[in-house]
Design an enzyme around this catalytic site. Structure first.
Site, mmCIF file in Angstrom:
data_model
loop_
_atom_site.group_PDB
_atom_site.id
_atom_site.type_symbol
_atom_site.label_atom_id
_atom_site.label_comp_id
_atom_site.label_asym_id
_atom_site.label_seq_id
_atom_site.Cartn_x
_atom_site.Cartn_y
_atom_site.Cartn_z
ATOM 1 N N ASN A 199 0.886 -1.260 0.044
ATOM 2 C CA ASN A 199 0.117 -0.102 0.200
ATOM 3 C C ASN A 199 0.970 1.163 -0.064
ATOM 4 O O ASN A 199 1.314 1.592 1.044
ATOM 5 C CB ASN A 199 -1.097 -0.037 1.217
ATOM 6 C CG ASN A 199 -1.956 1.107 1.371
ATOM 7 O OD1 ASN A 199 -1.756 2.071 0.491
ATOM 8 N ND2 ASN A 199 -2.707 1.060 2.223
ATOM 9 N N LYS B 137 3.331 0.575 3.169
ATOM 10 C CA LYS B 137 3.006 -0.387 3.904
ATOM 11 C C LYS B 137 2.855 -1.792 3.428
ATOM 12 O O LYS B 137 2.672 -1.587 2.233
ATOM 13 C CB LYS B 137 1.440 0.035 4.683
ATOM 14 C CG LYS B 137 1.333 1.418 5.701
ATOM 15 C CD LYS B 137 -0.113 1.496 5.728
ATOM 16 C CE LYS B 137 -0.267 3.094 6.196
ATOM 17 N NZ LYS B 137 -1.732 3.457 6.094
ATOM 18 N N ARG C 167 -2.029 -1.735 -3.771
ATOM 19 C CA ARG C 167 -3.294 -0.862 -3.568
ATOM 20 C C ARG C 167 -3.216 0.155 -4.789
ATOM 21 O O ARG C 167 -2.364 0.706 -4.750
ATOM 22 C CB ARG C 167 -3.473 -0.090 -2.258
ATOM 23 C CG ARG C 167 -4.455 0.674 -2.099
ATOM 24 C CD ARG C 167 -4.477 1.701 -1.019
ATOM 25 N NE ARG C 167 -5.452 2.592 -1.229
ATOM 26 C CZ ARG C 167 -5.620 3.723 -0.187
ATOM 27 N NH1 ARG C 167 -4.654 3.678 0.533
ATOM 28 N NH2 ARG C 167 -6.460 4.454 -0.272
ATOM 29 N N HIS D 232 -11.583 4.778 -1.565
ATOM 30 C CA HIS D 232 -11.727 4.156 -0.090
ATOM 31 C C HIS D 232 -12.042 2.713 -0.268
ATOM 32 O O HIS D 232 -12.676 2.200 0.986
ATOM 33 C CB HIS D 232 -12.185 4.790 1.044
ATOM 34 C CG HIS D 232 -11.278 5.921 1.535
ATOM 35 N ND1 HIS D 232 -11.711 7.323 1.488
ATOM 36 C CD2 HIS D 232 -9.847 6.184 1.473
ATOM 37 C CE1 HIS D 232 -10.898 8.143 1.692
ATOM 38 N NE2 HIS D 232 -9.688 7.515 1.782
ATOM 39 N N GLY E 58 -9.673 9.448 7.753
ATOM 40 C CA GLY E 58 -8.382 9.456 7.992
ATOM 41 C C GLY E 58 -7.759 10.798 7.087
ATOM 42 O O GLY E 58 -8.348 11.804 7.406
ATOM 43 N N ARG F 245 -7.138 18.266 1.528
ATOM 44 C CA ARG F 245 -7.985 18.297 0.445
ATOM 45 C C ARG F 245 -9.393 19.038 0.732
ATOM 46 O O ARG F 245 -9.704 18.985 1.795
ATOM 47 C CB ARG F 245 -8.365 17.027 -0.231
ATOM 48 C CG ARG F 245 -7.262 16.362 -0.814
ATOM 49 C CD ARG F 245 -7.471 15.018 -1.541
ATOM 50 N NE ARG F 245 -6.626 14.240 -0.593
ATOM 51 C CZ ARG F 245 -6.876 12.839 -0.546
ATOM 52 N NH1 ARG F 245 -7.876 12.298 -1.200
ATOM 53 N NH2 ARG F 245 -6.087 12.063 0.552
ATOM 54 N N ARG G 149 -4.604 15.552 15.512
ATOM 55 C CA ARG G 149 -4.351 15.586 17.144
ATOM 56 C C ARG G 149 -3.734 16.931 17.255
ATOM 57 O O ARG G 149 -3.922 17.678 18.339
ATOM 58 C CB ARG G 149 -3.008 14.731 17.316
ATOM 59 C CG ARG G 149 -3.542 13.078 17.264
ATOM 60 C CD ARG G 149 -2.426 12.070 17.125
ATOM 61 N NE ARG G 149 -2.006 12.169 15.629
ATOM 62 C CZ ARG G 149 -1.190 11.161 15.261
ATOM 63 N NH1 ARG G 149 -0.933 10.118 15.767
ATOM 64 N NH2 ARG G 149 -0.830 11.462 13.904
ATOM 65 N N GLY H 241 -7.705 6.692 10.712
ATOM 66 C CA GLY H 241 -6.790 7.302 11.752
ATOM 67 C C GLY H 241 -7.810 8.161 12.816
ATOM 68 O O GLY H 241 -7.867 7.883 13.952
ATOM 69 N N ILE H 242 -8.794 8.967 12.309
ATOM 70 C CA ILE H 242 -9.480 9.667 12.985
ATOM 71 C C ILE H 242 -10.819 9.063 13.587
ATOM 72 O O ILE H 242 -11.065 9.173 14.679
ATOM 73 C CB ILE H 242 -10.216 11.255 12.387
ATOM 74 C CG1 ILE H 242 -8.827 11.762 11.687
ATOM 75 C CG2 ILE H 242 -10.913 11.980 13.021
ATOM 76 C CD1 ILE H 242 -9.206 13.253 10.808
ATOM 77 N N GLU I 120 -6.960 -2.466 4.988
ATOM 78 C CA GLU I 120 -7.048 -2.615 3.772
ATOM 79 C C GLU I 120 -6.061 -3.687 3.041
ATOM 80 O O GLU I 120 -6.370 -4.182 2.230
ATOM 81 C CB GLU I 120 -6.542 -1.135 2.969
ATOM 82 C CG GLU I 120 -7.742 -0.183 3.396
ATOM 83 C CD GLU I 120 -7.323 1.398 3.379
ATOM 84 O OE1 GLU I 120 -6.223 1.457 4.257
ATOM 85 O OE2 GLU I 120 -7.880 2.109 2.561
HETATM 86 P P1 ADP Z 1 -4.042 7.759 6.128
HETATM 87 O O1 ADP Z 1 -3.835 6.308 6.250
HETATM 88 O O2 ADP Z 1 -4.997 8.390 5.145
HETATM 89 O O3 ADP Z 1 -2.645 8.615 6.045
HETATM 90 P P2 ADP Z 1 -4.796 7.595 8.617
HETATM 91 O O4 ADP Z 1 -5.751 6.572 8.625
HETATM 92 O O5 ADP Z 1 -3.757 7.218 9.422
HETATM 93 O O6 ADP Z 1 -4.461 8.278 7.389
HETATM 94 O O7 ADP Z 1 -5.252 8.999 9.603
HETATM 95 C C1 ADP Z 1 -4.582 9.902 9.869
HETATM 96 C C2 ADP Z 1 -5.259 11.141 10.810
HETATM 97 O O8 ADP Z 1 -5.751 10.237 11.926
HETATM 98 C C3 ADP Z 1 -4.505 12.166 11.105
HETATM 99 O O9 ADP Z 1 -5.442 13.432 11.108
HETATM 100 C C4 ADP Z 1 -4.124 11.869 12.594
HETATM 101 O O10 ADP Z 1 -4.254 13.025 13.424
HETATM 102 C C5 ADP Z 1 -5.310 11.400 12.937
HETATM 103 N N1 ADP Z 1 -5.535 10.273 14.216
HETATM 104 C C6 ADP Z 1 -4.396 9.482 14.264
HETATM 105 N N2 ADP Z 1 -4.429 9.170 15.717
HETATM 106 C C7 ADP Z 1 -5.201 9.998 16.310
HETATM 107 C C8 ADP Z 1 -5.608 10.105 17.888
HETATM 108 N N3 ADP Z 1 -5.206 9.267 18.692
HETATM 109 N N4 ADP Z 1 -6.350 11.104 18.038
HETATM 110 C C9 ADP Z 1 -6.834 11.962 17.124
HETATM 111 N N5 ADP Z 1 -6.622 11.852 15.778
HETATM 112 C C10 ADP Z 1 -5.765 10.744 15.334
#
Ligand code: ADP
Length: 405
Positions: A9, A16, A94, A182, A211, A242, A286, A331-332, A381
């Site tokens: 990915n 990854k 991916r 996605h 994310g 974006r 964060r 992530g979020i 994924e």
């Molecule tokens: P991608 O895989 O699309 O790069 P992720 O799924 O890893 O993205 O998501 C990244 C987002 O998740 C960022 O905005 C990051 O701040 C948020 N994030 C990750 N861990 C936390 C947390 N513990 N609390 C709040 N937001 C988080």
């Protein structure tokens, strides 16, 4: 000799990977998993074994300009040294955009690469990075079959009315329509809903993949019937950098009145807008959460993000004809307690009721009452890439062996 496959990915600054046995009885058993981070800068490689324990960690200096090619060669050499009696059988990738060409995984050949390259203008932030490892493997390991797994293909089940732009036929005939992204994440969520709540798996569900990139998808009986992203990965809710949906008139204004070139406008909408653009501070949730109590711009960015998510959930609920469940992922969605609370608390009109304690404890179920349910389900994924690869290997690469089994 055990055959192993690599699921890759590749993002703009990360790679990854999961390495799994092609014939393992348990699809979740991973031989190795890991990632390269900060590619192009001070890169870092970490890899874990079957039991989740870290096996290796390597860092490079900024001046090494360690990019995707070096990362992939490092991974192949690392695997060579650690594979024991295992043999590499295939590599799956991916790929963000499959356009109208593909509604499922395909074995990559020259024709497939040409088709995927033609889609780069629709995903300039992703497609080139997804295709780079494909080219490197073809050059370095030409005998290894490669399989493309698409973020768009899960959305092939959308009805025509959900994918059509109100444009003249000659434009629509050029493939200008909504695709959605996605899909590997949504396919994973749809596949595990049954384990969480069998009735919900057959119901009307909105999945919020929040994310760095973010979108929402309406699932009816586990099939995508509508999603917030469209022709490109710019549409829908605001993301890390974006813009999400904006009036196309705003783009013409920026080009004609503000003097931006089309390229500059595109770059801005992909890389300087969204949470970063509105907060003027960061694309990282964060950082924004920490700043929000004293920084009105950070608060404004979060408020807009939440407002747009709620509105899109309303729109997808209308497309589904009702709502039985809401799933948070990525992530979020998986980590930010406050985002989940703010979204769910603004949807009381659907009957959704937040269970605050369960939300803080990370669920998986975070709602109470008899209305729709809300859940946190971590996405995977790479597992979907692995599943799709196993299917292609059985159907196309070893059909005789599969028939005997
Ligand atoms: P991608 O895989 O699309 O790069 P992720 O799924 O890893 O993205 O998501 C990244 C987002 O998740 C960022 O905005 C990051 O701040 C948020 N994030 C990750 N861990 C936390 C947390 N513990 N609390 C709040 N937001 C988080």
């Amino acid at each position: 000799m055990t055959k192993v496959c690599i699921a890759l990915n590749a993002g703009s600054s990360s790679l990854k990977f999961q390495i799994f046995e092609a014939d393992a009885a348990n699809e979740r058993s991973i031989v190795f998993r890991g990632l390269f981070e900060r590619l192009g800068g001070p890169a870092r490689f970490t890899v874990k074994g079957e039991d989740g324990k870290q096996l290796d960690e390597t860092s490079w200096q900024d001046s090494d300009s360690f990019g995707h090619e070096k990362a992939l060669l490092h991974l192949i050499a690392w695997l060579q040294a650690h594979k024991g009696d295992r043999e590499l059988a295939a590599i799956g990738h991916r790929i963000v955009h499959g356009g109208a060409f593909y509604d499922g995984p395909v074995i990559i050949d020259d024709n497939v690469i040409a088709n995927l390259e033609s889609l780069t203008p629709l995903a300039p932030l992703h497609q080139p990075y997804n295709l780079e490892p494909v080219r490197i493997v073809r050059k370095r390991l030409p005998k290894i079959p490669q399989i493309a797994c698409f973020d768009t293909s899960f959305h092939a089940t959308q009805p025509e009315v959900a994918t059509t732009f109100a444009l003249p036929r000659e434009i629509r005939e050029r493939g200008v329509r909504r695709y959605g992204f996605h899909g590997l994440s949504y396919e994973y969520i749809a596949s595990v809903l049954q384990e969480h709540d069998p009735a919900l798996a057959r119901g009307r569900v909105v999945v919020a993949h929040l994310g760095s990139g973010a979108s929402l998808c309406a699932l009816d009986h586990g099939r995508s019937i509508a999603t917030t992203m469209g022709l490109s990965a710019l549409d829908g809710i605001p993301m890390g950098t974006r813009c999400g949906s904006i009036d196309p008139g705003a783009v013409f204004f920026m080009i004609r009145e503000l003097g931006l070139s089309a390229d500059a406008a595109e770059k801005m909408l992909y890389t300087k807008a969204g949470l970063l653009g509105v907060s003027g501070l960061s694309n990282d949730m964060r950082v924004l959460r920490e700043a929000a109590p004293t920084n009105p711009d950070a608060r404004r960015a979060i408020d807009l993000f939440i407002y747009r998510i709620r509105r899109e959930i309303g729109s997808l609920t209308a497309a589904l004809g009702g709502l039985d469940g809401l799933i948070f992922t990525a992530g979020i969605g998986e980590n930010d307690v406050a985002t989940r609370a703010e979204v769910v608390n603004g949807l009381a009109w659907t009957g959704l009721q937040l269970d605050e304690g369960a939300n803080t404890r990370r669920g998986p179920k975070i709602s109470r009452g008899s209305g729709p349910s809300a859940w946190i389900i971590p996405t995977n994924e790479e597992l979907v890439i692995a599943r799709q690869m196993r299917r292609v290997i059985a159907d196309k690469l070893q059909p005789a062996a599969a028939a005997r089994a």
